[in-house]
Design a protein around this motif. Structure first.
Motif, PDB file in Angstrom:
ATOM      1  N   TYR A   1       0.831  -1.203   0.000  1.00 23.38           N
ATOM      2  CA  TYR A   1       0.000   0.000   0.000  1.00 23.38           C
ATOM      3  C   TYR A   1       0.867   1.256   0.000  1.00 23.38           C
ATOM      4  O   TYR A   1       0.648   2.182  -0.794  1.00 23.38           O
ATOM      5  CB  TYR A   1      -0.919   0.016   1.223  1.00 23.38           C
ATOM      6  CG  TYR A   1      -1.826   1.221   1.288  1.00 23.38           C
ATOM      7  CD1 TYR A   1      -3.069   1.207   0.686  1.00 23.38           C
ATOM      8  CD2 TYR A   1      -1.413   2.383   1.941  1.00 23.38           C
ATOM      9  CE1 TYR A   1      -3.904   2.323   0.731  1.00 23.38           C
ATOM     10  CE2 TYR A   1      -2.232   3.503   1.985  1.00 23.38           C
ATOM     11  CZ  TYR A   1      -3.473   3.470   1.387  1.00 23.38           C
ATOM     12  OH  TYR A   1      -4.278   4.578   1.420  1.00 23.38           O
ATOM     13  N   THR A   2       1.855   1.287   0.890  1.00 20.71           N
ATOM     14  CA  THR A   2       2.708   2.466   1.012  1.00 20.71           C
ATOM     15  C   THR A   2       3.474   2.730  -0.276  1.00 20.71           C
ATOM     16  O   THR A   2       3.548   3.870  -0.753  1.00 20.71           O
ATOM     17  CB  THR A   2       3.692   2.293   2.183  1.00 20.71           C
ATOM     18  OG1 THR A   2       2.952   2.053   3.390  1.00 20.71           O
ATOM     19  CG2 THR A   2       4.556   3.526   2.366  1.00 20.71           C
ATOM     20  N   GLU A   3       4.034   1.681  -0.852  1.00 15.54           N
ATOM     21  CA  GLU A   3       4.822   1.840  -2.079  1.00 15.54           C
ATOM     22  C   GLU A   3       3.947   2.329  -3.238  1.00 15.54           C
ATOM     23  O   GLU A   3       4.326   3.256  -3.964  1.00 15.54           O
ATOM     24  CB  GLU A   3       5.493   0.507  -2.451  1.00 15.54           C
ATOM     25  CG  GLU A   3       6.598   0.101  -1.478  1.00 15.54           C
ATOM     26  CD  GLU A   3       7.118  -1.309  -1.745  1.00 15.54           C
ATOM     27  OE1 GLU A   3       6.541  -1.987  -2.639  1.00 15.54           O
ATOM     28  OE2 GLU A   3       8.069  -1.727  -1.069  1.00 15.54           O
ATOM     29  N   GLU A   4       2.775   1.735  -3.401  1.00 16.04           N
ATOM     30  CA  GLU A   4       1.907   2.115  -4.507  1.00 16.04           C
ATOM     31  C   GLU A   4       1.277   3.495  -4.291  1.00 16.04           C
ATOM     32  O   GLU A   4       1.025   4.227  -5.254  1.00 16.04           O
ATOM     33  CB  GLU A   4       0.831   1.054  -4.713  1.00 16.04           C
ATOM     34  CG  GLU A   4       1.388  -0.270  -5.236  1.00 16.04           C
ATOM     35  CD  GLU A   4       0.290  -1.260  -5.585  1.00 16.04           C
ATOM     36  OE1 GLU A   4      -0.807  -0.816  -5.991  1.00 16.04           O
ATOM     37  OE2 GLU A   4       0.531  -2.473  -5.453  1.00 16.04           O
ATOM     38  N   TYR A   5       1.044   3.830  -3.030  1.00 16.22           N
ATOM     39  CA  TYR A   5       0.510   5.165  -2.741  1.00 16.22           C
ATOM     40  C   TYR A   5       1.506   6.234  -3.162  1.00 16.22           C
ATOM     41  O   TYR A   5       1.137   7.252  -3.766  1.00 16.22           O
ATOM     42  CB  TYR A   5       0.193   5.303  -1.244  1.00 16.22           C
ATOM     43  CG  TYR A   5      -0.376   6.643  -0.860  1.00 16.22           C
ATOM     44  CD1 TYR A   5      -1.739   6.901  -0.985  1.00 16.22           C
ATOM     45  CD2 TYR A   5       0.443   7.667  -0.384  1.00 16.22           C
ATOM     46  CE1 TYR A   5      -2.268   8.132  -0.649  1.00 16.22           C
ATOM     47  CE2 TYR A   5      -0.077   8.905  -0.043  1.00 16.22           C
ATOM     48  CZ  TYR A   5      -1.431   9.138  -0.178  1.00 16.22           C
ATOM     49  OH  TYR A   5      -1.949  10.372   0.151  1.00 16.22           O
ATOM     50  N   GLU A   6       2.773   6.002  -2.854  1.00 14.19           N
ATOM     51  CA  GLU A   6       3.810   6.961  -3.241  1.00 14.19           C
ATOM     52  C   GLU A   6       3.908   7.068  -4.760  1.00 14.19           C
ATOM     53  O   GLU A   6       4.072   8.163  -5.307  1.00 14.19           O
ATOM     54  CB  GLU A   6       5.154   6.544  -2.631  1.00 14.19           C
ATOM     55  CG  GLU A   6       5.191   6.697  -1.115  1.00 14.19           C
ATOM     56  CD  GLU A   6       6.457   6.120  -0.488  1.00 14.19           C
ATOM     57  OE1 GLU A   6       7.260   5.544  -1.247  1.00 14.19           O
ATOM     58  OE2 GLU A   6       6.627   6.260   0.735  1.00 14.19           O
ATOM     59  N   GLN A   7       3.804   5.931  -5.459  1.00 16.39           N
ATOM     60  CA  GLN A   7       3.849   5.952  -6.922  1.00 16.39           C
ATOM     61  C   GLN A   7       2.656   6.714  -7.480  1.00 16.39           C
ATOM     62  O   GLN A   7       2.784   7.503  -8.425  1.00 16.39           O
ATOM     63  CB  GLN A   7       3.856   4.520  -7.461  1.00 16.39           C
ATOM     64  CG  GLN A   7       5.126   3.732  -7.146  1.00 16.39           C
ATOM     65  CD  GLN A   7       4.992   2.257  -7.491  1.00 16.39           C
ATOM     66  OE1 GLN A   7       4.008   1.823  -8.089  1.00 16.39           O
ATOM     67  NE2 GLN A   7       5.983   1.472  -7.096  1.00 16.39           N
ATOM     68  N   CYS A   8       1.497   6.483  -6.888  1.00 21.03           N
ATOM     69  CA  CYS A   8       0.279   7.158  -7.326  1.00 21.03           C
ATOM     70  C   CYS A   8       0.397   8.666  -7.107  1.00 21.03           C
ATOM     71  O   CYS A   8       0.009   9.476  -7.964  1.00 21.03           O
ATOM     72  CB  CYS A   8      -0.927   6.605  -6.575  1.00 21.03           C
ATOM     73  SG  CYS A   8      -2.522   7.231  -7.159  1.00 21.03           S
ATOM     74  N   THR A   9       0.955   9.054  -5.977  1.00 19.50           N
ATOM     75  CA  THR A   9       1.138  10.474  -5.667  1.00 19.50           C
ATOM     76  C   THR A   9       2.046  11.140  -6.686  1.00 19.50           C
ATOM     77  O   THR A   9       1.754  12.236  -7.180  1.00 19.50           O
ATOM     78  CB  THR A   9       1.723  10.643  -4.251  1.00 19.50           C
ATOM     79  OG1 THR A   9       0.809  10.099  -3.291  1.00 19.50           O
ATOM     80  CG2 THR A   9       1.957  12.109  -3.929  1.00 19.50           C
TER      81      THR A   9
END
Length: 593
Positions: free
Chosen positions: A353-361
């Motif tokens: 979740y954290t990794e993909e959230y950062e990518q999405c941001t």
């Protein structure tokens, strides 16, 4: 889903909820952020007390008198009344110092008290300059008002030894007993000094742009001056020295006196008769028969100290069977992972979740930053986040980590959930005020609305309208499925607009939130209030031209620009969001101090 068991929300056990079913050998744990763990405090007694009770200082800032004073449009007769009442305070201070001097045993302490009393007497003379500066007529202002009397009577009673647990003045036989009264007296005076310095500095920062044109510049300059601050620090230093020999119980008594004094000071400012239109409290302008007041709030981290996903994860892990443990018969039909497997799975989900959230941001910020507010661009960008949130929730469902949670355990966790200071009190105040007739809605990504309902119900608000996702249950045990209702920023906005469409009144809307997921609702509302300091929220919003303005300066500006006979207007989609650091500010703005 916001966050799972990420390091940002490292959890600690706060308390255990006893289970009513004796066949189960576990306890449900409530969790809180490690940020709440107290740090060793090396500050003096006075500063420690101030830090603990700083809410009263915030409430004082948000009084109609102080905001009008800061704006510069406070009526002169109102200011004159305040100055006259302040004279009674100074006379009381002089008398209290005299009594404290009689009680002080240490020669150095006596010298300090005498010096502080001289400065008070000098301040009384300086008040004459205020009278001349503004050509005030104080001849009719000779009687202290009730709020003034409450403080002066309290201070003189304390200085006379009329404190619970203290002998009557005639029975103070030992030097230590007398010194204790001197310490208590300083404890009832120090918060007033600190509050005035606080107000002076805050108001100076708000009016500096006006230069010498501000009509009350002399008052603000006085209480923001280094000289006045030096006197305040000397008062606190003396309090610290006098409190060294006090026992723990006596320090508790002094703390109560300090807090009471601070509350009475706040009440003094609140009681000033401001007979003019003021921008706050907001509720004063609300006419229920003509229009509605609709208040929306996020839940996770806006209301709570810890994100609800972390709480549900902790419940799942703690209640899961160990590798060598069999389940009770009532739960055997729902196969569950062991606690060790659950913890490992949660950690994987959290990391993903954290990794993909950062990518999405980063993807949302890929285009060029704009200077002018671009709502449609922001909304399009947040559709990416919506897709990400839904994929993340699906991974949680497919992993079966939410399977087998007992509804009663969830409710008990909700009852013990720690909310930010002042949050529950605000909702109590606004929902119980029948004259306001406010419609309150909670909009949340939370997987389990039962957790939210239990939290508010345990706080005496069983009818709170909650819009969130729901667990699916079989015989009070979660199946692992989520009934999806509010998963994303777009879903929140849809819920927000649907609620307004179903209202039969023209509404003034307020939205309180803390995260990127709240952005669209914050901007659509007439008044969007951001609580806390989410860096991702500010980063993304600023990229699309959203401005963040601290609430108090915004109120002072509105008060300054007010034209007699006009109205204080608020408008959604302005691209401006108002920031606060606590629920005390929200409460003071909407309901009043």
């Amino acid at each position: 889903m916001r966050l799972l068991l990420s390091t940002k929300f490292t959890t600690t056990i706060r308390s255990a909820i006893s289970n009513t079913n004796p066949s189960r050998n576990f306890k449900i744990l409530t969790v809180s952020s490690m940020a709440t763990t107290p740090k060793p405090n090396e500050e003096g007694t006075a500063k420690r007390f101030w830090d603990k009770f700083s809410k009263e200082s915030i409430l004082t800032l948000y009084t109609p008198f102080v905001v009008s004073l800061a704006s510069g449009n406070l009526k002169l007769d109102v200011f004159g009344h305040y100055v006259a009442q302040d004279v009674h305070f100074y006379k009381c201070f002089a008398q209290a110092y005299e009594l404290a001097e009689d009680c002080a045993d240490d020669d150095d302490a006596k010298v300090s008290i005498v010096e502080l009393r001289k400065r008070v007497l000098q301040e009384l003379k300086n008040h004459e300059s205020f009278v001349q500066e503004w050509n005030l007529d104080l001849s009719k202002e000779t009687t202290p008002n009730p709020a003034t009397l409450k403080y002066t009577n309290f201070l003189l009673a304390t200085a006379s030894g009329k404190v619970e647990g203290v002998k009557s003045p005639g029975e103070l036989a030992t030097p230590f007993e007398k010194t204790k009264v001197a310490a208590y007296t300083l404890g009832a005076m120090a918060p007033s000094m600190r509050l005035y310095v606080f107000l002076g500095k805050e108001l100076k920062s708000l009016v500096d742009g006006n230069g010498d044109e501000h009509p009350y510049k002399k008052w603000i300059d006085k209480y923001s001056s280094e000289a006045y601050q030096a006197t305040m620090l000397e008062t606190e230093d003396l309090l610290d020295k006098l409190s060294v020999s006090l026992t723990g119980e006596e320090l508790d008594t002094m703390q109560k006196l300090y807090h009471q004094a601070l509350k009475l000071e706040m009440e003094f400012f609140s009681a000033q008769p401001v007979d003019q239109q003021t921008v706050l409290p907001l509720s004063k302008h609300h006419i229920p028969t003509e229009h509605g007041l609709m208040l929306f709030s996020d839940f996770d981290l806006t209301c709570t100290v810890v994100d609800s996903s972390a709480i549900l994860a902790e419940i799942a892990i703690v209640t899961a069977p160990k590798s060598d443990q069999s389940l009770p018969e009532s739960e055997s039909q729902l196969a569950r992972m062991t606690s060790a497997d659950l913890r490992n799975t949660w950690e994987v989900l959290s990391r993903e979740y954290t990794e993909e959230y950062e990518q999405c941001t980063e993807s949302m910020l890929a285009n060029e930053k704009v200077e002018v507010f671009n709502y449609e661009g922001l909304k399009t960008a947040l559709e990416q986040l919506s897709g990400f949130e839904k994929r993340a929730n699906m991974r949680v469902i497919e992993s079966n980590v939410l399977k087998g949670l007992n509804l009663e355990d969830i409710k008990r966790a909700g009852e013990r959930l720690i909310l930010h200071d002042g949050c529950m009190h605000f909702f109590h105040t606004i929902t119980n005020n029948q004259s306001l007739n406010v419609n309150v809605h909670v909009l949340s990504y939370c997987w389990c609305a039962d957790l939210i309902r239990s939290t508010f119900s345990s706080g005496g608000l069983p009818t709170m309208q909650v819009h969130a996702n729901e667990f699916e249950y079989e015989n009070s045990l979660s199946t692992g499925e989520i009934i999806k209702k509010v998963e994303s920023p777009i879903d929140k906005l849809q819920a927000f607009t649907d609620i307004l469409k179903n209202s039969d009144k023209t509404n003034l809307t307020i939205y309180i939130g803390d995260s990127v997921g709240d952005l669209l609702c914050l901007l659509e509302a007439d008044i969007g209030i951001v609580i806390g300091s989410s860096s991702s929220l500010r980063r993304i919003a600023s990229h699309y031209g959203v401005s963040f303005v601290p609430l108090l300066p915004a109120l002072v500006k509105k008060q300054r620009e007010y034209v007699e006979g006009g109205v204080f207007s608020w408008k959604g989609l302005s691209g401006v969001l108002y920031t606060v650091s606590s629920w005390a500010e929200v409460h003071s703005f909407i309901v009043g101090s």
